[in-house]
Design an enzyme around this catalytic site. Structure first.
Site, mmCIF file in Angstrom:
data_model
loop_
_atom_site.group_PDB
_atom_site.id
_atom_site.type_symbol
_atom_site.label_atom_id
_atom_site.label_comp_id
_atom_site.label_asym_id
_atom_site.label_seq_id
_atom_site.Cartn_x
_atom_site.Cartn_y
_atom_site.Cartn_z
ATOM 1 N N ASN A 14 35.457 28.628 35.543
ATOM 2 C CA ASN A 14 34.544 29.759 35.777
ATOM 3 C C ASN A 14 34.046 30.340 34.460
ATOM 4 O O ASN A 14 32.891 30.749 34.350
ATOM 5 C CB ASN A 14 35.233 30.845 36.607
ATOM 6 N N ASN A 106 37.070 41.282 38.689
ATOM 7 C CA ASN A 106 37.796 40.050 38.977
ATOM 8 C C ASN A 106 37.048 39.270 40.043
ATOM 9 O O ASN A 106 36.442 39.856 40.943
ATOM 10 C CB ASN A 106 39.210 40.402 39.473
ATOM 11 N N THR A 107 37.113 37.956 39.947
ATOM 12 C CA THR A 107 36.608 37.107 41.029
ATOM 13 C C THR A 107 37.798 36.659 41.865
ATOM 14 O O THR A 107 38.923 36.577 41.370
ATOM 15 C CB THR A 107 35.877 35.867 40.483
ATOM 16 N N HIS A 108 37.532 36.376 43.144
ATOM 17 C CA HIS A 108 38.613 35.976 44.043
ATOM 18 C C HIS A 108 38.082 34.966 45.059
ATOM 19 O O HIS A 108 37.008 35.187 45.635
ATOM 20 C CB HIS A 108 39.175 37.198 44.763
ATOM 21 N N SER A 135 34.620 36.575 46.438
ATOM 22 C CA SER A 135 34.378 37.999 46.218
ATOM 23 C C SER A 135 34.428 38.326 44.735
ATOM 24 O O SER A 135 35.082 37.638 43.954
ATOM 25 C CB SER A 135 35.449 38.843 46.929
ATOM 26 N N THR A 143 46.801 44.405 44.679
ATOM 27 C CA THR A 143 46.515 42.985 44.546
ATOM 28 C C THR A 143 45.213 42.679 45.281
ATOM 29 O O THR A 143 45.171 42.690 46.516
ATOM 30 C CB THR A 143 47.663 42.141 45.145
ATOM 31 N N ASP A 144 44.144 42.467 44.510
ATOM 32 C CA ASP A 144 42.827 42.138 45.073
ATOM 33 C C ASP A 144 42.378 43.182 46.089
ATOM 34 O O ASP A 144 41.771 42.868 47.106
ATOM 35 C CB ASP A 144 42.842 40.737 45.702
#
Length: 195
Positions: A14, A106-108, A135, A143-144
């Site tokens: 990424n 952050n990416t998830h 997301s 956490t996320d």
């Protein structure tokens, strides 16, 4: 022009996609530094693109909090507008999150709030989900669980493995991240309001 610091733990696919995007003269951001919590393979991408990198190795600190303090100090040297967790596989301690917010994203690989945590793709498959997603969020103490800046659905195919599904999620994740960064730069996304 937004100044970005990207934090990684692994191969940095990424990160590489973001570095390539930042090479576009029309893209309103550039990566000023890449940091890692270990000798991550993805640091080679920073070298290839001529971007400085730094290490804050977790095992060198007695506590997670001490590591977090050192990481924040190392990040602040680069005066970033946005800090991106891109495969950083270590939870930041609360004080570090507070120090870097609201410009900490952050990416998830899931359609949050579905399937938070480190094994989102596997969890989606084990749950028998017919769709998951990608997301981009503002990082908070959970956490996320932070405010969602962008998300998009990705179908789960009947013959998907964890690897094939993740391979289809990654391009969506990368596009959403670039769109969010562009939105921040253009003032369409306000991190203060989101956080």
């Amino acid at each position: 022009m937004l100044r970005l610091v990207v934090l990684i733990s692994g191969g940095g696919s990424n990160l590489r996609a973001l570095l390539e995007r930042c090479d576009d003269a029309d893209f309103p951001a550039h990566v000023v530094a890449v940091g890692a919590d270990r000798d991550a393979g993805g640091l080679v991408h920073a070298d290839e693109f001529g971007v400085p990198s730094f290490l804050v190795p977790f095992p060198q600190y007695e506590t997670r909090e001490a590591w977090g303090e050192a990481l924040v100090e190392a990040v602040r040297v680069w005066a970033p507008d946005v800090v991106i967790l891109s495969g950083l596989m270590r939870l930041l301690p609360p004080a570090a999150v507070d120090a870097l917010r609201p410009g900490l994203i952050n990416t998830h690989p899931a359609y949050l709030p579905e399937f938070p945590g480190a094994h989102a793709v596997r969890d989606a498959l084990e749950a028998g989900a017919t769709e998951t997603g990608a997301s981009v969020i503002v990082v908070d103490h959970g956490t996320d669980s932070g405010p969602i800046l962008a998300r998009e659905r990705v179908p789960v195919l009947p013959d998907d493995s964890e690897a094939t599904l993740h391979d289809r999620i990654k391009p969506v994740e990368r596009r959403l991240l670039a769109d969010v960064i562009q939105g921040i730069a253009e003032g369409r996304i306000e991190l203060e309001a989101a956080a």
